[in-house]
Design a protein around this motif. Structure first.
Motif, PDB file in Angstrom:
ATOM      1  N   VAL A  45       0.850  -1.185   0.000  1.00 58.03           N
ATOM      2  CA  VAL A  45       0.000   0.000   0.000  1.00 58.03           C
ATOM      3  C   VAL A  45       0.890   1.241   0.000  1.00 58.03           C
ATOM      4  CG1 VAL A  45      -1.694   1.363   1.275  1.00 58.03           C
ATOM      5  CG2 VAL A  45      -1.916  -1.122   1.190  1.00 58.03           C
ATOM      6  N   LEU A  46       0.616   2.146  -0.931  1.00 58.17           N
ATOM      7  CA  LEU A  46       1.248   3.469  -0.961  1.00 58.17           C
ATOM      8  C   LEU A  46       0.175   4.450  -0.516  1.00 58.17           C
ATOM      9  CD1 LEU A  46       3.059   3.185  -4.420  1.00 58.17           C
ATOM     10  CD2 LEU A  46       3.928   2.549  -2.155  1.00 58.17           C
ATOM     11  N   LEU A  47       0.368   5.076   0.624  1.00 60.26           N
ATOM     12  CA  LEU A  47      -0.704   5.817   1.282  1.00 60.26           C
ATOM     13  C   LEU A  47      -0.361   7.286   1.452  1.00 60.26           C
ATOM     14  CD1 LEU A  47      -3.349   5.958   2.941  1.00 60.26           C
ATOM     15  CD2 LEU A  47      -2.015   5.190   4.930  1.00 60.26           C
ATOM     16  N   ASP A  48      -1.167   8.148   0.845  1.00 59.55           N
ATOM     17  CA  ASP A  48      -1.050   9.584   1.065  1.00 59.55           C
ATOM     18  C   ASP A  48      -1.773   9.937   2.368  1.00 59.55           C
ATOM     19  OD1 ASP A  48      -0.563  12.296   0.665  1.00 59.55           O
ATOM     20  OD2 ASP A  48      -2.404  12.573  -0.474  1.00 59.55           O
ATOM     21  N   LEU A  49      -1.242  10.909   3.107  1.00 63.43           N
ATOM     22  CA  LEU A  49      -1.889  11.291   4.361  1.00 63.43           C
ATOM     23  C   LEU A  49      -2.995  12.318   4.170  1.00 63.43           C
ATOM     24  CD1 LEU A  49       1.048  11.472   6.948  1.00 63.43           C
ATOM     25  CD2 LEU A  49      -0.446   9.567   6.357  1.00 63.43           C
ATOM     26  N   GLY A  50      -2.882  13.163   3.135  1.00 67.84           N
ATOM     27  CA  GLY A  50      -3.863  14.230   2.932  1.00 67.84           C
ATOM     28  C   GLY A  50      -4.995  13.819   2.025  1.00 67.84           C
ATOM     29  N   LEU A  51      -5.910  13.012   2.539  1.00 73.35           N
ATOM     30  CA  LEU A  51      -7.028  12.513   1.738  1.00 73.35           C
ATOM     31  C   LEU A  51      -8.275  13.359   1.995  1.00 73.35           C
ATOM     32  CD1 LEU A  51      -6.415   8.712   2.380  1.00 73.35           C
ATOM     33  CD2 LEU A  51      -5.873   9.998   0.286  1.00 73.35           C
ATOM     34  N   PRO A  52      -9.212  13.399   1.039  1.00 71.56           N
ATOM     35  CA  PRO A  52     -10.361  14.293   1.173  1.00 71.56           C
ATOM     36  C   PRO A  52     -11.395  13.862   2.194  1.00 71.56           C
ATOM     37  CG  PRO A  52     -10.530  13.014  -0.849  1.00 71.56           C
ATOM     38  CD  PRO A  52      -9.172  12.740  -0.282  1.00 71.56           C
ATOM     39  N   ASP A  53     -11.523  12.564   2.463  1.00 66.05           N
ATOM     40  CA  ASP A  53     -12.595  12.084   3.338  1.00 66.05           C
ATOM     41  C   ASP A  53     -12.133  11.709   4.734  1.00 66.05           C
ATOM     42  OD1 ASP A  53     -11.141   9.962   2.293  1.00 66.05           O
ATOM     43  OD2 ASP A  53     -12.827   8.569   2.391  1.00 66.05           O
ATOM     44  N   MET A  54     -10.867  11.384   4.893  1.00 66.09           N
ATOM     45  CA  MET A  54     -10.347  11.001   6.206  1.00 66.09           C
ATOM     46  C   MET A  54      -8.838  11.148   6.206  1.00 66.09           C
ATOM     47  SD  MET A  54     -11.110   6.891   5.753  1.00 66.09           S
ATOM     48  CE  MET A  54     -10.679   6.443   7.400  1.00 66.09           C
ATOM     49  N   ASP A  55      -8.271  11.275   7.374  1.00 61.14           N
ATOM     50  CA  ASP A  55      -6.823  11.422   7.471  1.00 61.14           C
ATOM     51  C   ASP A  55      -6.152  10.100   7.141  1.00 61.14           C
ATOM     52  OD1 ASP A  55      -4.081  11.563   8.794  1.00 61.14           O
ATOM     53  OD2 ASP A  55      -4.826  13.589   9.162  1.00 61.14           O
ATOM     54  N   GLY A  56      -5.044  10.181   6.400  1.00 64.04           N
ATOM     55  CA  GLY A  56      -4.313   8.974   6.060  1.00 64.04           C
ATOM     56  C   GLY A  56      -3.831   8.205   7.275  1.00 64.04           C
ATOM     57  N   ILE A  57      -3.599   8.912   8.386  1.00 64.07           N
ATOM     58  CA  ILE A  57      -3.200   8.243   9.624  1.00 64.07           C
ATOM     59  C   ILE A  57      -4.288   7.265  10.063  1.00 64.07           C
ATOM     60  CG2 ILE A  57      -2.808   8.598  12.090  1.00 64.07           C
ATOM     61  CD1 ILE A  57      -0.394   9.342  10.468  1.00 64.07           C
ATOM     62  N   ASP A  58      -5.566   7.690   9.907  1.00 64.97           N
ATOM     63  CA  ASP A  58      -6.675   6.806  10.285  1.00 64.97           C
ATOM     64  C   ASP A  58      -6.775   5.612   9.333  1.00 64.97           C
ATOM     65  OD1 ASP A  58      -7.449   8.407  12.457  1.00 64.97           O
ATOM     66  OD2 ASP A  58      -8.593   9.737  11.139  1.00 64.97           O
ATOM     67  N   VAL A  59      -6.468   5.850   8.067  1.00 62.61           N
ATOM     68  CA  VAL A  59      -6.465   4.751   7.096  1.00 62.61           C
ATOM     69  C   VAL A  59      -5.389   3.745   7.469  1.00 62.61           C
ATOM     70  CG1 VAL A  59      -6.165   4.116   4.677  1.00 62.61           C
ATOM     71  CG2 VAL A  59      -7.346   6.235   5.266  1.00 62.61           C
ATOM     72  N   CYS A  60      -4.207   4.265   7.826  1.00 65.39           N
ATOM     73  CA  CYS A  60      -3.103   3.386   8.243  1.00 65.39           C
ATOM     74  C   CYS A  60      -3.510   2.564   9.457  1.00 65.39           C
ATOM     75  CB  CYS A  60      -1.868   4.228   8.546  1.00 65.39           C
ATOM     76  SG  CYS A  60      -0.434   3.260   9.099  1.00 65.39           S
ATOM     77  N   ARG A  61      -4.136   3.212  10.429  1.00 61.80           N
ATOM     78  CA  ARG A  61      -4.566   2.515  11.645  1.00 61.80           C
ATOM     79  C   ARG A  61      -5.570   1.409  11.310  1.00 61.80           C
ATOM     80  NH1 ARG A  61      -6.262   6.612  14.119  1.00 61.80           N
ATOM     81  NH2 ARG A  61      -4.546   7.027  15.562  1.00 61.80           N
ATOM     82  N   ALA A  62      -6.520   1.711  10.411  1.00 62.88           N
ATOM     83  CA  ALA A  62      -7.538   0.720  10.042  1.00 62.88           C
ATOM     84  C   ALA A  62      -6.922  -0.451   9.276  1.00 62.88           C
ATOM     85  CB  ALA A  62      -8.628   1.388   9.206  1.00 62.88           C
ATOM     86  N   LEU A  63      -5.993  -0.148   8.370  1.00 64.25           N
ATOM     87  CA  LEU A  63      -5.330  -1.217   7.615  1.00 64.25           C
ATOM     88  C   LEU A  63      -4.534  -2.121   8.535  1.00 64.25           C
ATOM     89  CD1 LEU A  63      -4.049   0.738   4.470  1.00 64.25           C
ATOM     90  CD2 LEU A  63      -5.749  -1.095   4.473  1.00 64.25           C
ATOM     91  N   ARG A  64      -3.795  -1.495   9.447  1.00 64.94           N
ATOM     92  CA  ARG A  64      -2.933  -2.295  10.317  1.00 64.94           C
ATOM     93  C   ARG A  64      -3.744  -3.123  11.308  1.00 64.94           C
ATOM     94  NH1 ARG A  64      -0.016  -3.701   8.232  1.00 64.94           N
ATOM     95  NH2 ARG A  64       1.633  -2.183   7.854  1.00 64.94           N
ATOM     96  N   ALA A  65      -4.948  -2.666  11.669  1.00 62.42           N
ATOM     97  CA  ALA A  65      -5.782  -3.412  12.607  1.00 62.42           C
ATOM     98  C   ALA A  65      -6.254  -4.737  12.019  1.00 62.42           C
ATOM     99  CB  ALA A  65      -6.989  -2.573  13.020  1.00 62.42           C
ATOM    100  N   ARG A  66      -6.311  -4.819  10.691  1.00 62.63           N
ATOM    101  CA  ARG A  66      -6.845  -6.031  10.070  1.00 62.63           C
ATOM    102  C   ARG A  66      -5.834  -6.777   9.215  1.00 62.63           C
ATOM    103  NH1 ARG A  66     -10.508  -2.869   5.482  1.00 62.63           N
ATOM    104  NH2 ARG A  66      -8.966  -3.003   3.782  1.00 62.63           N
ATOM    105  N   SER A  67      -4.659  -6.200   8.978  1.00 65.76           N
ATOM    106  CA  SER A  67      -3.738  -6.806   8.022  1.00 65.76           C
ATOM    107  C   SER A  67      -2.301  -6.412   8.335  1.00 65.76           C
ATOM    108  CB  SER A  67      -4.093  -6.347   6.600  1.00 65.76           C
ATOM    109  OG  SER A  67      -3.097  -6.732   5.682  1.00 65.76           O
ATOM    110  N   SER A  68      -1.373  -7.234   7.883  1.00 65.84           N
ATOM    111  CA  SER A  68       0.054  -6.931   8.019  1.00 65.84           C
ATOM    112  C   SER A  68       0.644  -6.475   6.688  1.00 65.84           C
ATOM    113  CB  SER A  68       0.811  -8.159   8.530  1.00 65.84           C
ATOM    114  OG  SER A  68       0.658  -9.258   7.638  1.00 65.84           O
ATOM    115  N   VAL A  69      -0.219  -6.069   5.749  1.00 65.72           N
ATOM    116  CA  VAL A  69       0.262  -5.635   4.435  1.00 65.72           C
ATOM    117  C   VAL A  69       1.271  -4.493   4.609  1.00 65.72           C
ATOM    118  CG1 VAL A  69      -1.674  -4.003   4.180  1.00 65.72           C
ATOM    119  CG2 VAL A  69      -0.441  -4.791   2.151  1.00 65.72           C
ATOM    120  N   PRO A  70       2.397  -4.520   3.897  1.00 62.21           N
ATOM    121  CA  PRO A  70       3.375  -3.430   4.000  1.00 62.21           C
ATOM    122  C   PRO A  70       2.765  -2.104   3.553  1.00 62.21           C
ATOM    123  CG  PRO A  70       4.364  -5.356   2.968  1.00 62.21           C
ATOM    124  CD  PRO A  70       2.893  -5.628   3.048  1.00 62.21           C
TER     125      PRO A  70
END
Length: 248
Positions: A45-70
Motif C-alpha cells: 500500500v502506498l498511502l497519502d496522508l492528505g485525503l479528502p474524506d479522512m486522514d491517512g493516519i486513520d487509514v493506516c490505523r484501520a489497515l494495520r488493525a486487520r492486516s500486516s500488508v506493507p
C-alpha cells in the motif's frame, strides 16, 4: 506485484501509476480513504496522508488493525511528529514529496525484502534453502556454525558471541536472507543504507572487510566481481540437513 495507491491528487497519482507500471508493478488507484479500505488487499500500500474524506493516519490505523500488508506513506507532510506517528501506527516506510519513481521503487523493494524476512511462515517450501540455512529452537537463523538472532541482534560463531557494529549486523542479515545467492551492491546499499544514501559506495567494501575479519575467515563472504557479494559457509563447515522455514 499488486500495489494499491491511495492518493487523491491525480497530478501525483497518474505519473506514479505510469512509472510503477514501467517497473512491472500492477497499480490500483484509490482516490479516497474509504475507497482504499474497500479495495482487495494488495501486496503493498502506498498511502497519502492528505485525503479528502479522512486522514491517512486513520487509514493506516484501520489497515494495520486487520492486516500486516506493507505500508509506505507518501505525503507532503514532513514534520517529525507525522513521521513518528505514522511509523508507530505500523507504516513500514515514509517518503516525503517530491520524490522520484526510482527512489520509490527502491523503497518498495527494500520494504518487501524486510517483510519477507520477518514473515512468521516465510512462505517456505519445506526444503532446505541454499547455503544450509535453518532456524534453531530459539528462532535464530543458523548457517552452518553461524547463528543470527534478528530479535536480539546477536550473532554467534561456533557458539561464541561476535560483537558487530549496527551496520555490520544489518549487512550480515541482508546477505543471510538467501544464503548462497548473490546480492548486488545496489541491493545491499538500498537495504542496509536505505535508498536515499548518496555517500561513497566504498563504505560497503569497508564494512565487508570488517565483517570478514570478525567472522574469522574471508571465504564466508565471496566477492562476485562486477556484481556484488554472497554469504556461504566456508568449505568444511558442518551443516545439518534440517529444513528452515522461519526466515524464508
Amino acid at each position: 506485484m499488486h500495489v494499491l495507491l491511495i492518493e487523491d491528487d491525480d497530478r501525483v497519482a497518474e505519473p506514479l501509476v505510469e512509472g510503477l507500471s514501467r517497473f512491472g508493478f500492477t497499480v490500483e488507484h484509490a482516490r479516497t480513504g474509504a475507497e482504499g479500505l474497500s479495495a482487495t488487499e494488495p501486496a503493498m500500500v502506498l498511502l497519502d496522508l492528505g485525503l479528502p474524506d479522512m486522514d491517512g493516519i486513520d487509514v493506516c490505523r484501520a489497515l494495520r488493525a486487520r492486516s500486516s500488508v506493507p505500508i509506505i506513506m507518501i505525503t507532503a507532510r514532513d514534520s517529525e511528529v507525522d513521521r513518528v506517528l505514522g511509523l508507530e501506527l505500523g507504516a513500514d516506510d515514509y517518503v516525503s514529496k517530491p520524490f522520484g519513481v526510482r527512489e520509490l521503487v527502491a523503497r518498495i523493494r527494500a520494504v518487501t525484502r524486510r517483510a519477507r524476512t520477518a514473515s512468521p511462515d516465510g512462505g517456505g517450501s519445506g526444503t532446505e534453502p541454499s547455503g544450509g540455512s535453518r532456524a534453531d529452537g530459539c528462532g535464530a537463523q543458523r548457517i552452518g556454525p553461524l547463528s543470527i538472532d534478528r530479535r536480539t541482534r546477536q550473532v554467534r560463531l561456533h557458539e561464541v558471541p561476535i560483537a558487530l557494529a549496527p551496520k555490520e549486523f544489518d549487512l550480515l542479515v541482508c546477505l543471510a536472507e538467501d544464503p548462497g545467492a548473490v546480492c548486488s551492491r545496489q541491493q545491499i546499499l538500498d537495504t542496509v543504507w536505505e535508498p536515499d544514501y548518496f555517500g561513497p559506495t566504498k563504505t560497503l567494501d569497508v564494512h565487508i572487510a570488517a565483517l570478514r575479519r570478525k567472522l574469522g575467515d574471508p571465504s564466508w563472504i565471496e566477492n562476485i566481481r562486477g556484481i556484488g557479494f554472497r554469504l556461504d559457509p566456508p568449505a568444511g563447515c558442518a551443516v545439518r540437513p534440517d529444513p528452515w522455514h522461519g526466515l524464508r
